[in-house]
Design a protein around this motif. Structure first.
Motif, PDB file in Angstrom:
ATOM      1  N   LYS A 176       0.783  -1.114   0.027  1.00  0.00           N
ATOM      2  CA  LYS A 176      -0.158   0.054  -0.034  1.00  0.00           C
ATOM      3  C   LYS A 176       0.930   1.248  -0.002  1.00  0.00           C
ATOM      4  O   LYS A 176       1.853   1.445   0.722  1.00  0.00           O
ATOM      5  CB  LYS A 176      -0.966  -0.034   1.384  1.00  0.00           C
ATOM      6  CG  LYS A 176      -1.980   1.152   1.291  1.00  0.00           C
ATOM      7  CD  LYS A 176      -2.710   1.001   2.295  1.00  0.00           C
ATOM      8  CE  LYS A 176      -4.021   2.156   2.464  1.00  0.00           C
ATOM      9  NZ  LYS A 176      -4.715   2.090   3.690  1.00  0.00           N
ATOM     10  N   TYR A 177       0.544   2.282  -0.817  1.00  0.00           N
ATOM     11  CA  TYR A 177       1.194   3.434  -0.947  1.00  0.00           C
ATOM     12  C   TYR A 177       0.219   4.817  -0.681  1.00  0.00           C
ATOM     13  O   TYR A 177      -0.602   4.482  -1.410  1.00  0.00           O
ATOM     14  CB  TYR A 177       1.850   3.549  -2.435  1.00  0.00           C
ATOM     15  CG  TYR A 177       2.675   2.352  -3.002  1.00  0.00           C
ATOM     16  CD1 TYR A 177       4.142   2.306  -2.571  1.00  0.00           C
ATOM     17  CD2 TYR A 177       2.330   1.183  -3.504  1.00  0.00           C
ATOM     18  CE1 TYR A 177       4.752   1.191  -3.130  1.00  0.00           C
ATOM     19  CE2 TYR A 177       2.936   0.286  -3.899  1.00  0.00           C
ATOM     20  CZ  TYR A 177       4.163   0.249  -3.749  1.00  0.00           C
ATOM     21  OH  TYR A 177       5.095  -0.891  -4.039  1.00  0.00           O
ATOM     22  N   ALA A 178       0.762   5.316  -0.123  1.00  0.00           N
ATOM     23  CA  ALA A 178      -0.217   6.889   0.094  1.00  0.00           C
ATOM     24  C   ALA A 178       0.631   7.908   0.193  1.00  0.00           C
ATOM     25  O   ALA A 178       1.625   7.972   1.043  1.00  0.00           O
ATOM     26  CB  ALA A 178      -0.942   6.543   1.420  1.00  0.00           C
ATOM     27  N   ILE A 179       0.550   9.000  -0.771  1.00  0.00           N
ATOM     28  CA  ILE A 179       1.348   9.910  -0.986  1.00  0.00           C
ATOM     29  C   ILE A 179       0.640  11.195  -1.221  1.00  0.00           C
ATOM     30  O   ILE A 179      -0.702  11.283  -1.642  1.00  0.00           O
ATOM     31  CB  ILE A 179       2.124   9.804  -2.225  1.00  0.00           C
ATOM     32  CG1 ILE A 179       1.391   9.687  -3.396  1.00  0.00           C
ATOM     33  CG2 ILE A 179       3.161   8.708  -2.060  1.00  0.00           C
ATOM     34  CD1 ILE A 179       2.282   9.652  -4.776  1.00  0.00           C
ATOM     35  N   ASP A 180       1.039  12.277  -0.460  1.00  0.00           N
ATOM     36  CA  ASP A 180       0.514  13.731  -0.736  1.00  0.00           C
ATOM     37  C   ASP A 180       1.318  14.488  -1.686  1.00  0.00           C
ATOM     38  O   ASP A 180       2.577  14.598  -1.424  1.00  0.00           O
ATOM     39  CB  ASP A 180       0.246  14.330   0.517  1.00  0.00           C
ATOM     40  CG  ASP A 180      -0.450  15.217   0.470  1.00  0.00           C
ATOM     41  OD1 ASP A 180      -0.542  16.222  -0.469  1.00  0.00           O
ATOM     42  OD2 ASP A 180      -1.378  15.843   1.376  1.00  0.00           O
ATOM     43  N   LEU A 181       0.938  14.747  -2.920  1.00  0.00           N
ATOM     44  CA  LEU A 181       2.008  15.473  -3.696  1.00  0.00           C
ATOM     45  C   LEU A 181       2.379  16.783  -3.220  1.00  0.00           C
ATOM     46  O   LEU A 181       3.406  17.194  -3.593  1.00  0.00           O
ATOM     47  CB  LEU A 181       1.110  15.600  -5.050  1.00  0.00           C
ATOM     48  CG  LEU A 181       0.714  14.544  -5.839  1.00  0.00           C
ATOM     49  CD1 LEU A 181      -0.106  14.861  -7.271  1.00  0.00           C
ATOM     50  CD2 LEU A 181       1.705  13.619  -6.085  1.00  0.00           C
ATOM     51  N   ASP A 182       1.699  17.375  -2.149  1.00  0.00           N
ATOM     52  CA  ASP A 182       2.236  18.557  -1.489  1.00  0.00           C
ATOM     53  C   ASP A 182       3.274  18.390  -0.662  1.00  0.00           C
ATOM     54  O   ASP A 182       4.078  19.326  -0.256  1.00  0.00           O
ATOM     55  CB  ASP A 182       0.994  19.210  -0.665  1.00  0.00           C
ATOM     56  CG  ASP A 182       0.294  20.128  -1.574  1.00  0.00           C
ATOM     57  OD1 ASP A 182       0.380  20.085  -2.625  1.00  0.00           O
ATOM     58  OD2 ASP A 182      -0.880  20.511  -1.166  1.00  0.00           O
ATOM     59  N   GLU A 183       3.425  17.063  -0.344  1.00  0.00           N
ATOM     60  CA  GLU A 183       4.601  16.730   0.563  1.00  0.00           C
ATOM     61  C   GLU A 183       5.943  16.319  -0.296  1.00  0.00           C
ATOM     62  O   GLU A 183       7.095  16.126   0.257  1.00  0.00           O
ATOM     63  CB  GLU A 183       4.379  15.607   1.374  1.00  0.00           C
ATOM     64  CG  GLU A 183       3.222  15.488   2.322  1.00  0.00           C
ATOM     65  CD  GLU A 183       2.594  14.604   2.848  1.00  0.00           C
ATOM     66  OE1 GLU A 183       1.933  14.748   3.932  1.00  0.00           O
ATOM     67  OE2 GLU A 183       3.093  13.499   2.875  1.00  0.00           O
ATOM     68  N   MET A 184       6.074  16.436  -1.763  1.00  0.00           N
ATOM     69  CA  MET A 184       7.031  16.366  -2.494  1.00  0.00           C
ATOM     70  C   MET A 184       7.827  17.696  -2.126  1.00  0.00           C
ATOM     71  O   MET A 184       7.572  18.521  -1.962  1.00  0.00           O
ATOM     72  CB  MET A 184       6.801  16.183  -3.950  1.00  0.00           C
ATOM     73  CG  MET A 184       7.763  15.636  -4.729  1.00  0.00           C
ATOM     74  SD  MET A 184       7.238  15.707  -6.620  1.00  0.00           S
ATOM     75  CE  MET A 184       6.381  13.838  -6.544  1.00  0.00           C
ATOM     76  N   THR A 185       9.379  17.149  -2.170  1.00  0.00           N
ATOM     77  CA  THR A 185      10.415  18.398  -2.289  1.00  0.00           C
ATOM     78  C   THR A 185      10.265  19.255  -3.573  1.00  0.00           C
ATOM     79  O   THR A 185       9.746  18.663  -4.668  1.00  0.00           O
ATOM     80  CB  THR A 185      11.687  17.669  -2.039  1.00  0.00           C
ATOM     81  OG1 THR A 185      12.015  17.087  -3.509  1.00  0.00           O
ATOM     82  CG2 THR A 185      11.984  16.709  -0.908  1.00  0.00           C
TER      83      THR A 185
END
Length: 815
Positions: A713-722
């Protein structure tokens, strides 16, 4: 946020026809005001908003930490959801989801003269219940926007007519009873994990500052925290009423106790199956179910008994069955969709005080029971060994359960096991043998209540629950549910705060253990199987539950501990699994993949409405992969011999490839592709947070998507990208892609080469794209892109007789 839009299946790119939908119309309702009546209502509401503004200004001056909550009373004729829409839009007119719930208040009407109209006598005043929308107010601009709309009688007559009153929310007062110092307090649910945690902390701090003792803290449902406090005086009551986060306060009336059972008046009403109605079905692999009036109607066929009556003790199995059947009624939850579940009773263990039993005896009994009832597809199993699983090899018992599941096409829900290590200060023991089954969904326990001496905080792992990982670092347990709490008193004796169950006599009792979190998960699995108009599909059911599971709010555990003790988290109820809001969409790809191929979906649908004003994509993405790996017991830690890997990300475009060159077989591919499921694209500071951001509670970090794990399972928030990666990878001109590949270990490749069989892997991928700000029309836009780009897709299909039941809105009682 309301969820009414069905999740969707889609297939690999095939150009085909699609379907469309229609609309409707409406006419003016008779209760809408006009003329002087409308003007008077408008002036009253504008005056209300002036008071709201004054209170808001005072709160800002006092630097209150919690948001201000406003109660908007809806007129009786406009209570229905269809009429409330404009009111909700008004309260959310700053484009934020401000409405946090509905509260009821009892008010007295003016006395009527119906008793004797001729004499002008007026009858006694009558009480009536009013419905109030609760919403948060955080800015002066929102107050001005609401006030302006309420002044506009020309354009907003229906809106103004629908509202009776707007006022700052206050908990209803209660008289102080000097003969009973105990009061039950419920805090406001702000629909935001961070704010709810803040409210709880402020409440506890206020109690501590004023010497007010919290006797017990209990989570009854996901959105209701109850505190039983001891108030020694009217002054203390006033202190509590003065706390801004109070939703309600009431006198706590004790119940009559008899040992560990509760009075008969608290026993839920015995349910009966309705003739002609179908229900979910679960096989119960346990010590037997007592056929009392509560459970007997739901045992739908003669079961299997592997021990004679004098060697049975049906106590444990009865409690397990009661959770399966009456968990909502007993424990205050609201997660089930069906009104009941049919059970098949398999007595696979005896009274251990009278009969010796070995693990292999249990396995034999399980296999026989399942083979005799192959039509039952969901089985709950809360018995097993006490032996800790190995680090690098799967137990014979776990392998046997996998074999039983494969041969009979069933899904076993297995308890993770209990441990007393916490009593001695030892490290937590890992899951038991049998619970290291790859095919089974293994269930741990979290605490739903906290007594005075209990160790675990609410929504954290129960002290007795066993932890992961399983062998070869496979994530176990898979899921968790409420299973109770324990601790030690100052004198060294053990305390237990179990979940509510029914004992053999049908009395309410308490029982802690993963035995009682497991049937809760089995009920959800059985309901999914019952609701879906598909052939039984254990991969799909597992994927739906894992994909929607999350870690309860308000925890301060690092991600490694969350995964270690809670796996992928706690699944929600059926309604939240099968439906989306308009600001999100869940897509399902259910397929099989041969070793010689891979799936490369170029121009994958992704909403352009998630492009910021600065030209970069935003949004939250959750991707779950559940596969049925080829298993080989002989390979030890490499028991899982095959794997499915998924990449999901952006590219600059599609490039032509020269197939005349050696090793190039595909004419098209991604250009400058970037897999956004890579951990190193994101801020390490963000990845280390606990629950400071709402999405953190759901995030299973990217590092847990390891090869040869059957569930990822992967969960990402694009706002948390560098910042650098965002600039390079999230520009509005980039396209999206998904690539799915099968990986195999050498042993299985060699085996299939020798036999000449086709080497392939079944899998289920779930992808959710969500706008956390609740603004973008994600659902409609992605659906349109599916159609425009030639995908075959369809709504999840539910059986006709239950479709409408599942889609009942949570506030339908206001219609």
């Amino acid at each position: 946020m309301e969820k009414r839009l069905p999740i969707k299946f889609f297939e690999k790119r095939i150009r085909d026809e699609q379907r469309t939908e229609g609309g409707g119309s409406q006419r003016e309702d008779s209760w809408i005001l006009h003329g002087d009546a409308l003007t008077h209502r408008s002036q009253q509401l504008v005056s209300n908003m002036s008071q709201v503004a004054a209170t808001f200004a005072t709160r800002k001056q006092e630097k209150r930490k919690l948001p201000m909550v406003v109660a908007t009373t809806i007129v009786e004729d406009a209570i229905a959801k269809s009429h409330r829409g404009q009111v909700v839009d008004l309260l959310d007119s700053d484009r934020k989801s401000n409405v946090i719930g509905i509260a009821s208040a009892v008010q007295l009407d003016e006395p009527s003269n119906v008793s004797n109209p001729a004499k002008g006598d007026k009858g006694p005043p009558k009480s009536k219940e009013t419905r109030r929308l609760l919403s948060v107010v955080t800015t002066d601009e929102l107050i001005l926007r609401i006030k302006h709309a309420l002044q506009d009688t020309q354009n907003f007559a229906k809106l103004i007519s629908a509202i009776a009153e707007i006022e700052p929310f206050e908990a209803q007062r209660v008289d102080y009873n000097p003969d009973n110092r105990l009061y039950r307090i419920r805090l406001i649910d702000y629909r935001d994990p961070h704010t709810n945690t803040l409210a709880q902390n402020l409440f506890k701090a206020k109690c501590h500052a004023h010497g007010i003792k919290i006797e017990r803290e209990t989570r009854y449902t996901r959105d209701m925290n109850l505190y039983r406090v001891s108030l020694d005086s009217m002054t203390n009551l006033e202190i509590m009423l003065g706390f801004e986060g109070i939703f309600s306060i009431e006198e706590a009336i004790p119940i009559r106790m008899d040992m560990d059972s509760l009075d008969d008046t608290l026993v839920p009403t015995a349910k009966q199956p309705v003739e002609g109605e179908t229900y979910p079905v679960v096989g119960v692999l346990d010590s037997g179910i007592e056929k009392n009036k509560y459970l007997s109607p739901w045992i739908f066929r003669a079961g299997e008994e592997y021990y004679e009556g004098q060697y049975q003790d049906r106590g444990h199995g009865t409690m397990v069955a009661s959770v399966l059947e009456y968990s909502d009624e007993l424990n205050g939850t609201d997660d089930t969709a069906a009104t009941g579940v049919m059970m098949m009773d398999a007595v696979i263990v005896p009274d251990l005080r009278k009969e010796t039993v070995y693990p292999e005896d249990i396995i034999d009994n399980v296999r026989d029971a399942i083979e005799r009832h192959r039509d039952i597809k969901i089985w709950t199993m809360s018995v097993g060994t006490i032996e800790e699983c190995a680090k690098n090899s799967f137990s014979q018992y776990g392998i046997a359960l996998d074999n039983i599941a494969d041969e009979n096409n069933v899904l076993i829900i297995k308890s993770a096991g209990n441990s007393n290590a916490f009593l001695y200060g030892d490290e937590h023991e890992r899951i038991t043998k049998m619970a290291d089954s790859v095919r089974a969904l293994v269930v741990g326990s979290i605490a739903g209540e906290k007594g005075q001496y209990d160790i675990a905080e609410i929504d954290t792992p129960s002290p007795f629950t066993r932890c992961g990982p399983g062998p070869a670092y496979v994530i176990k347990p898979d899921l968790v549910a409420y299973g109770g709490n324990t601790g030690r008193r100052p004198d060294g004796t053990t305390t237990m705060t179990g979940v509510r169950v029914l004992d053999r006599a049908g009395m309410v009792a308490r029982a802690p253990g993963t035995s009682f979190s497991t049937p809760w998960i089995a009920r959800i699995a059985a309901e999914l199987n019952h609701l879906l108009a598909e052939d039984f599909d254990p991969l799909l059911i597992k994927a739906l539950m894992v994909h929607n599971a999350g870690y309860p709010a308000g925890q301060r555990m690092n991600m490694e501990d969350k995964v270690k003790f809670m796996g992928f988290g706690m699944p929600p109820g059926i309604r939240d699994i099968l439906y989306n809001s308009e600001h999100e969409i869940t897509l399902i790809l259910r397929d099989s993949l041969p070793k010689s191929q891979f799936i490369n979906i170029l121009e994958f649908p992704f909403p352009k409405s998630l492009v910021r004003d600065d030209g970069f994509y935003r949004g939250q993405i959750t991707l779950t992969v559940v596969s049925a790996p080829i298993l080989r017991a002989s390979e030890g830690a490499e028991y899982c011999q095959s794997d499915i890997s998924v990449r999901f990300g952006t590219m600059t475009g599609i490039k032509r490839r020269d197939t005349s060159k050696p090793m190039i077989l595909n004419p098209y591919g991604s250009e400058n592709g970037a897999n956004l499921l890579r951990e190193d694209y994101y801020s390490k500071i963000i990845l280390g947070v606990t629950e400071e951001k709402a999405f953190a509670k759901e995030r299973t970090l990217l590092r847990y998507g390891k090869k040869f794990h059957p569930i990822k399972k992967y969960a990402i928030d694009l706002d948390e990208m560098t910042a650098g990666n965002r600039k390079k990878l999230l520009g509005k001109d980039r396209k999206w892609y998904m690539r799915i590949e099968m990986l195999c270990r050498e042993a299985i490749e060699r085996e299939f080469r020798e036999t000449g069989e086709k080497l392939e892997q079944e899998f289920c991928v779930l992808l959710t794209i969500r706008d956390p700000e609740g603004k973008a029309p994600v659902y409609n836009e992605v659906t349109q892109q599916l159609q425009d780009r030639g995908f075959v897709y369809s709504d999840v299909k539910l059986k006709n007789e239950i479709r409408e039941y599942v889609r009942i809105e949570k506030d339908s009682n206001t219609d």
